[in-house]
Scaffold this active site. Sequence first.
Site, PDB file in Angstrom:
ATOM      1  N   ARG A  38       0.716  -1.176  -0.113  1.00 41.78           N
ATOM      2  CA  ARG A  38       0.001  -0.096  -0.115  1.00 41.78           C
ATOM      3  C   ARG A  38       0.911   1.341   0.052  1.00 41.78           C
ATOM      4  O   ARG A  38       2.069   1.130   0.472  1.00 41.78           O
ATOM      5  CB  ARG A  38      -0.824  -0.171   1.247  1.00 41.78           C
ATOM      6  CG  ARG A  38      -1.769  -1.057   1.542  1.00 41.78           C
ATOM      7  CD  ARG A  38      -2.595  -0.945   2.577  1.00 41.78           C
ATOM      8  NE  ARG A  38      -3.365  -2.302   2.701  1.00 41.78           N
ATOM      9  CZ  ARG A  38      -3.555  -2.803   3.783  1.00 41.78           C
ATOM     10  NH1 ARG A  38      -3.195  -2.560   4.979  1.00 41.78           N
ATOM     11  NH2 ARG A  38      -4.293  -4.008   3.781  1.00 41.78           N
TER      12      ARG A  38
ATOM     13  N   ARG B  96     -10.076   4.047   5.431  1.00 42.28           N
ATOM     14  CA  ARG B  96      -8.596   3.793   5.244  1.00 42.28           C
ATOM     15  C   ARG B  96      -8.053   3.979   3.681  1.00 42.28           C
ATOM     16  O   ARG B  96      -6.992   4.368   3.281  1.00 42.28           O
ATOM     17  CB  ARG B  96      -8.061   2.756   5.820  1.00 42.28           C
ATOM     18  CG  ARG B  96      -6.630   2.326   6.135  1.00 42.28           C
ATOM     19  CD  ARG B  96      -6.341   1.062   6.778  1.00 42.28           C
ATOM     20  NE  ARG B  96      -6.576  -0.001   5.576  1.00 42.28           N
ATOM     21  CZ  ARG B  96      -6.454  -1.593   6.366  1.00 42.28           C
ATOM     22  NH1 ARG B  96      -6.027  -1.798   7.625  1.00 42.28           N
ATOM     23  NH2 ARG B  96      -6.758  -2.553   5.433  1.00 42.28           N
TER      24      ARG B  96
ATOM     25  N   ARG C 128     -12.888  -8.839   3.022  1.00 43.87           N
ATOM     26  CA  ARG C 128     -12.088  -8.551   4.511  1.00 43.87           C
ATOM     27  C   ARG C 128     -13.497  -8.574   5.419  1.00 43.87           C
ATOM     28  O   ARG C 128     -13.383  -9.122   6.478  1.00 43.87           O
ATOM     29  CB  ARG C 128     -11.480  -7.320   4.491  1.00 43.87           C
ATOM     30  CG  ARG C 128      -9.979  -7.729   4.031  1.00 43.87           C
ATOM     31  CD  ARG C 128      -9.351  -6.392   3.431  1.00 43.87           C
ATOM     32  NE  ARG C 128      -8.176  -6.793   2.724  1.00 43.87           N
ATOM     33  CZ  ARG C 128      -6.938  -6.848   3.210  1.00 43.87           C
ATOM     34  NH1 ARG C 128      -6.799  -6.536   4.459  1.00 43.87           N
ATOM     35  NH2 ARG C 128      -5.959  -6.887   2.451  1.00 43.87           N
TER      36      ARG C 128
HETATM   37  P1  ADP Z   1      -5.398  -3.403  11.091  1.00 39.36           P
HETATM   38  O1  ADP Z   1      -4.155  -3.134  11.014  1.00 39.36           O
HETATM   39  O2  ADP Z   1      -6.064  -4.150  11.990  1.00 39.36           O
HETATM   40  O3  ADP Z   1      -6.082  -3.820   9.586  1.00 39.36           O
HETATM   41  P2  ADP Z   1      -5.633  -0.508  11.045  1.00 39.36           P
HETATM   42  O4  ADP Z   1      -4.457  -0.452  12.198  1.00 39.36           O
HETATM   43  O5  ADP Z   1      -4.853  -0.517   9.643  1.00 39.36           O
HETATM   44  O6  ADP Z   1      -6.146  -1.783  11.151  1.00 39.36           O
HETATM   45  O7  ADP Z   1      -6.832   0.519  11.299  1.00 39.36           O
HETATM   46  C1  ADP Z   1      -7.971   0.514  10.392  1.00 39.36           C
HETATM   47  C2  ADP Z   1      -8.178   2.237  10.162  1.00 39.36           C
HETATM   48  O8  ADP Z   1      -8.836   2.523  11.436  1.00 39.36           O
HETATM   49  C3  ADP Z   1      -7.161   2.774  10.121  1.00 39.36           C
HETATM   50  O9  ADP Z   1      -7.221   3.993   9.129  1.00 39.36           O
HETATM   51  C4  ADP Z   1      -6.923   3.590  11.589  1.00 39.36           C
HETATM   52  O10 ADP Z   1      -6.418   4.825  11.350  1.00 39.36           O
HETATM   53  C5  ADP Z   1      -8.342   3.571  11.997  1.00 39.36           C
HETATM   54  N1  ADP Z   1      -8.188   3.352  13.405  1.00 39.36           N
HETATM   55  C6  ADP Z   1      -7.763   2.226  14.044  1.00 39.36           C
HETATM   56  N2  ADP Z   1      -8.048   2.525  15.428  1.00 39.36           N
HETATM   57  C7  ADP Z   1      -9.001   3.392  15.684  1.00 39.36           C
HETATM   58  C8  ADP Z   1      -9.728   3.918  16.743  1.00 39.36           C
HETATM   59  N3  ADP Z   1      -9.796   3.483  17.914  1.00 39.36           N
HETATM   60  N4  ADP Z   1     -10.719   4.874  16.491  1.00 39.36           N
HETATM   61  C9  ADP Z   1     -10.849   5.369  15.052  1.00 39.36           C
HETATM   62  N5  ADP Z   1     -10.233   4.849  14.120  1.00 39.36           N
HETATM   63  C10 ADP Z   1      -9.152   3.939  14.468  1.00 39.36           C
HETATM   64  P1  5GP Z   2      -3.178  -6.887   5.423  1.00 41.34           P
HETATM   65  O1  5GP Z   2      -3.494  -7.215   3.983  1.00 41.34           O
HETATM   66  O2  5GP Z   2      -4.451  -5.880   5.879  1.00 41.34           O
HETATM   67  O3  5GP Z   2      -1.859  -6.264   5.837  1.00 41.34           O
HETATM   68  O4  5GP Z   2      -3.434  -8.235   6.354  1.00 41.34           O
HETATM   69  C1  5GP Z   2      -4.421  -9.070   6.064  1.00 41.34           C
HETATM   70  C2  5GP Z   2      -4.532  -9.980   7.069  1.00 41.34           C
HETATM   71  O5  5GP Z   2      -3.470 -11.004   6.946  1.00 41.34           O
HETATM   72  C3  5GP Z   2      -4.551  -9.448   8.492  1.00 41.34           C
HETATM   73  O6  5GP Z   2      -5.638 -10.275   9.101  1.00 41.34           O
HETATM   74  C4  5GP Z   2      -3.038  -9.827   9.221  1.00 41.34           C
HETATM   75  O7  5GP Z   2      -3.240 -10.102  10.531  1.00 41.34           O
HETATM   76  C5  5GP Z   2      -2.957 -10.921   8.127  1.00 41.34           C
HETATM   77  N1  5GP Z   2      -1.434 -11.510   8.260  1.00 41.34           N
HETATM   78  C6  5GP Z   2      -0.398 -10.592   8.173  1.00 41.34           C
HETATM   79  N2  5GP Z   2       0.622 -11.286   8.005  1.00 41.34           N
HETATM   80  C7  5GP Z   2       0.276 -12.610   8.361  1.00 41.34           C
HETATM   81  C8  5GP Z   2       1.186 -13.945   8.444  1.00 41.34           C
HETATM   82  O8  5GP Z   2       2.343 -14.064   8.469  1.00 41.34           O
HETATM   83  N3  5GP Z   2       0.682 -14.944   8.566  1.00 41.34           N
HETATM   84  C9  5GP Z   2      -1.076 -15.067   8.817  1.00 41.34           C
HETATM   85  N4  5GP Z   2      -1.653 -16.066   8.966  1.00 41.34           N
HETATM   86  N5  5GP Z   2      -1.672 -13.931   8.515  1.00 41.34           N
HETATM   87  C10 5GP Z   2      -1.291 -12.661   8.392  1.00 41.34           C
END
Ligand code: ADP
Ligand code: 5GP
Length: 210
Positions: A56, A149, A160
């Site tokens: 990304r 996001r 997702r």
């Molecule tokens: P994940 O890693 O679990 O996929 P992210 O950390 O990327 O999720 O969070 C998803 C989106 O939500 C991001 O844009 C982040 O800035 C936002 N976000 C995360 N926690 C909160 C919160 N407590 N309140 C509002 N927005 C949040």
């Molecule tokens: P994203 O594409 O949003 O970074 O990740 C998608 C999903 O893949 C998330 O649920 C994240 O926790 C999971 N993920 C990231 N790395 C790994 C990994 O090494 N192993 C597994 N099993 N899941 C992963």
Amino acid sequence: MYVRFFSRFLSVMAGPRPVVLSGPSGAGKSTLLKMLLKEHDGVFGFSVSHTTRKPRPGEKNGKDYHYVSREVMQAGINNGDFIESAEFSENLYGTSKAAVQDVQARNLICVLDIDMQGVKSMKRTDLQPIYISIQPPSMDVLESRLRERKTESEESLQKRLQAAFKDMEISKEPGLFDVVIVNDHLDEAYGRLKGALLEEIQKVKNAAKA
Ligand code: ADP
Ligand code: 5GP
């Protein structure tokens, strides 16, 4: 006195336990993880996974993920280089043995961000991590966070959300997670995450002083 010293010695020798963060995509795992790594620089180290998905904007190869082709990743899996791997939203993700060893060799707490399939696989290893589930307050909030996001196509977003629905059901399984944190207000969720890891943080700090 002797018992206290001995148990302290044993806990330092055992090294810090790894930490697994799991939960639906968009729940806030990366956000919380970045806060933890920033505040506790020199305590935690991120296990950099491999993935076949495209980076990304802002993500860096070798820091957020190792971005590889499906062929390269599959060859690594066949070769036994991975502790676990999973297919998520039409891409492969996996934790290499080297990713965890790199962090542990630096005596840091190894933090893994993995999906539910990864959690189940990890349970079959002898890593014995602390399992923490990060959950959104509701499906509606999750959807709006994912949309805001602006990283996913509509198709990826729908995949997702489907995975999230299943994930939220499975995560209720008793004993699957040591700690479940609902990420409603970010600061509160972060406080709970730090609270759950206090003992391990202290272990690393004591080992550094010894
Ligand atoms: P994940 O890693 O679990 O996929 P992210 O950390 O990327 O999720 O969070 C998803 C989106 O939500 C991001 O844009 C982040 O800035 C936002 N976000 C995360 N926690 C909160 C919160 N407590 N309140 C509002 N927005 C949040
Ligand atoms: P994203 O594409 O949003 O970074 O990740 C998608 C999903 O893949 C998330 O649920 C994240 O926790 C999971 N993920 C990231 N790395 C790994 C990994 O090494 N192993 C597994 N099993 N899941 C992963």
